[in-house]
Design a protein around this motif. Structure first.
Motif, short mmCIF file in Angstrom:
data_model
loop_
_atom_site.label_atom_id
_atom_site.label_comp_id
_atom_site.label_asym_id
_atom_site.label_seq_id
_atom_site.Cartn_x
_atom_site.Cartn_y
_atom_site.Cartn_z
N THR A 67 0.85 -1.18 0.00
CA THR A 67 0.00 0.00 0.00
C THR A 67 0.90 1.24 0.00
O THR A 67 2.09 1.17 0.29
N SER A 68 0.30 2.38 -0.28
CA SER A 68 1.07 3.63 -0.26
C SER A 68 1.53 3.97 1.16
O SER A 68 2.52 4.70 1.33
N LEU A 69 0.85 3.45 2.16
CA LEU A 69 1.30 3.63 3.53
C LEU A 69 2.64 2.93 3.76
O LEU A 69 3.55 3.47 4.38
N ASN A 70 2.75 1.72 3.21
CA ASN A 70 4.01 0.98 3.32
C ASN A 70 5.11 1.62 2.48
O ASN A 70 6.28 1.60 2.86
N ASP A 71 4.69 2.21 1.35
CA ASP A 71 5.68 2.93 0.54
C ASP A 71 6.25 4.11 1.31
O ASP A 71 7.45 4.42 1.20
N ALA A 72 5.40 4.78 2.09
CA ALA A 72 5.88 5.90 2.89
C ALA A 72 6.88 5.43 3.94
O ALA A 72 7.91 6.08 4.17
N ALA A 74 8.80 2.87 3.62
CA ALA A 74 10.01 2.55 2.88
C ALA A 74 10.82 3.82 2.61
O ALA A 74 12.06 3.81 2.65
N SER A 75 10.13 4.92 2.34
CA SER A 75 10.81 6.19 2.14
C SER A 75 11.52 6.64 3.42
O SER A 75 12.63 7.19 3.36
N PHE A 76 10.88 6.42 4.56
CA PHE A 76 11.51 6.73 5.85
C PHE A 76 12.82 5.95 5.99
O PHE A 76 13.84 6.48 6.43
N THR A 77 12.78 4.67 5.60
CA THR A 77 13.99 3.85 5.68
C THR A 77 15.08 4.39 4.77
O THR A 77 16.25 4.48 5.16
N GLU A 78 14.71 4.78 3.55
CA GLU A 78 15.70 5.30 2.61
C GLU A 78 16.33 6.59 3.14
O GLU A 78 17.52 6.83 2.93
N THR A 79 15.53 7.40 3.80
CA THR A 79 16.02 8.69 4.29
C THR A 79 16.88 8.56 5.54
O THR A 79 17.88 9.27 5.70
N THR A 80 16.49 7.64 6.43
CA THR A 80 17.12 7.58 7.75
C THR A 80 18.04 6.37 7.94
O THR A 80 18.85 6.36 8.88
N GLY A 81 17.89 5.35 7.10
CA GLY A 81 18.62 4.10 7.31
C GLY A 81 17.97 3.19 8.34
O GLY A 81 18.48 2.10 8.63
#
Length: 379
Positions: A67-72, A74-81
């Motif tokens: 879902t787009s919630l999970n995509d968000a 994933a973006s948190f992970t990309e930004t913060t590690g």
């Protein structure tokens, strides 16, 4: 609120309620099926990137993938590690019971979904490590004071809200030239005898919210008489929202009752996932019956990753994640800067004067009220 999310999940899976249809623990795979618009660009982290994995504990209807919630996330992970794993822990009550038993040695790092009917219990059991999210502390994120006042010492963070209300089948009432009720008092009118199904508050989150609405309306010494009147008027009681909505409600389940305790956000889900498509909501919301539910996220006391956990809480109230809440969880974001999708603007109902009770009062009386209700209504 979890039932509204279950509604969306079932509809997204192809069980479109217009042609075919949490409980308690109020629900959707919105991935690809509804365009919300491009999410805001993820903010530049205010702290160094952390190479760490943390666990977000949530109720069963929280989406774990696709879902787009999970995509968000994933973006948190990309930004913060910081990688985020989701652990589903049952309905809200079950989730809290587990968290209380493991307080100080938690199963995860952040918990999502404790609502205001259970908040005081979570606080009393020291489930959370108090933390005031950065956006709240520095004033960059606006959240209604009514929500923040429930956690004056940062015990947890308000993340979403919505109303539990009586919903009605618009077509059923129109075909009989009968005006739907507009208040709790109307539900005891003989004109509506046998037309309402409610959930058991001992087993259902929306059922508990509806009981609390009647206690708010009629007081500690009057709600019992109201429920006696409801019983005499033929109210039907079932164990949970799924049975009430998909088996007993006329519109969704072809049942005998054209009114059901559900959510103010049910109508947009019915429009979004309707098959065949439609541009009007088939059900209405009786605003005079609504009870406000607020859900919270918090850092679990005893987490091994407190910094990462706090950064996740910061992200959960940021615009990127909050923008995905309406069409995935079918509740309202608490971040006031987030624009609502058109479907919510057009079809969802958030009552102007929704009822609420002090969480401490709920916590002190919840078990007593449920026991009294059970003896009174079920015998």
């Amino acid at each position: 609120m979890t039932a509204a999310r279950t509604l969306a999940a079932l509809l997204a899976a192809g069980l479109a309620i217009a042609s075919c249809g949490s409980d308690d623990a109020a629900e959707p795979d919105g991935s690809g099926s509804v365009a919300v618009g491009a999410p805001p660009t993820a903010p530049v982290p205010s702290s160094p990137v952390i190479d760490e994995t943390i666990t977000l504990v949530a109720y069963d209807s929280f989406p774990v993938a696709d879902t787009s919630l999970n995509d968000a996330l994933a973006s948190f992970t990309e930004t913060t590690g910081i990688d985020v794993e989701i652990l589903l822990a049952g309905d809200t009550g079950t989730m809290l019971s587990k968290a209380s038993l493991t307080a100080g040695n938690p199963e995860g790092d952040v918990m999502w979904g404790i609502d205001n009917s259970l908040l005081s219990r979570a606080i009393a059991d020291d489930v959370f490590d108090p933390y005031v999210a950065t956006g709240i502390a520095d004033g960059s994120i606006e959240i209604a004071e009514d929500f923040l006042s429930l956690v004056p010492d940062g015990e947890a963070t308000p993340v979403d809200y919505g109303d539990v209300c009586v919903n009605y089948d618009i077509g059923w009432f129109a075909e009989r030239d009968l005006d739907p009720p507009t208040s709790l008092a109307d539900l005891t009118d003989p004109a509506y005898a046998g037309l309402l199904v409610v959930e058991n508050p001992a087993t259902s989150s929306p059922g508990l919210a509806f009981l609390l609405a009647t206690i708010h309306e009629y007081g500690l010494e009057g709600w019992q008489d109201y429920w006696t009147a409801l019983g005499e008027n033929g109210v039907e009681v079932v164990e949970g929202w799924t049975e009430a909505y998909y088996e007993r409600f006329t519109w969704a389940g072809g049942g005998p009752t054209p009114m059901v305790v559900s959510y103010g956000s049910s109508p947009p889900a019915e429009v979004i996932f309707a098959d065949p498509p439609r541009d009007d909501a088939p059900t209405g919301v009786i605003e005079g019956t609504c009870f406000r539910q607020v859900e919270f996220a918090g850092v679990l006391r005893g987490t091994d990753a407190p910094e990462a956990a706090r950064r996740l809480v910061d992200f959960l109230i940021g615009e990127q994640f909050q923008a995905e809440i309406p069409l995935n969880l079918f509740v309202y974001p608490t971040n006031e800067a987030v624009d609502l999708p058109a479907e919510f603007v057009d079809f969802a109902v958030i009552a102007e004067q929704s009822r609420t009770l002090d969480p401490a009062v709920i916590d002190a009386n919840r078990s007593i009220w449920i026991d009294e209700w059970t003896e009174l209504v079920l015998g």
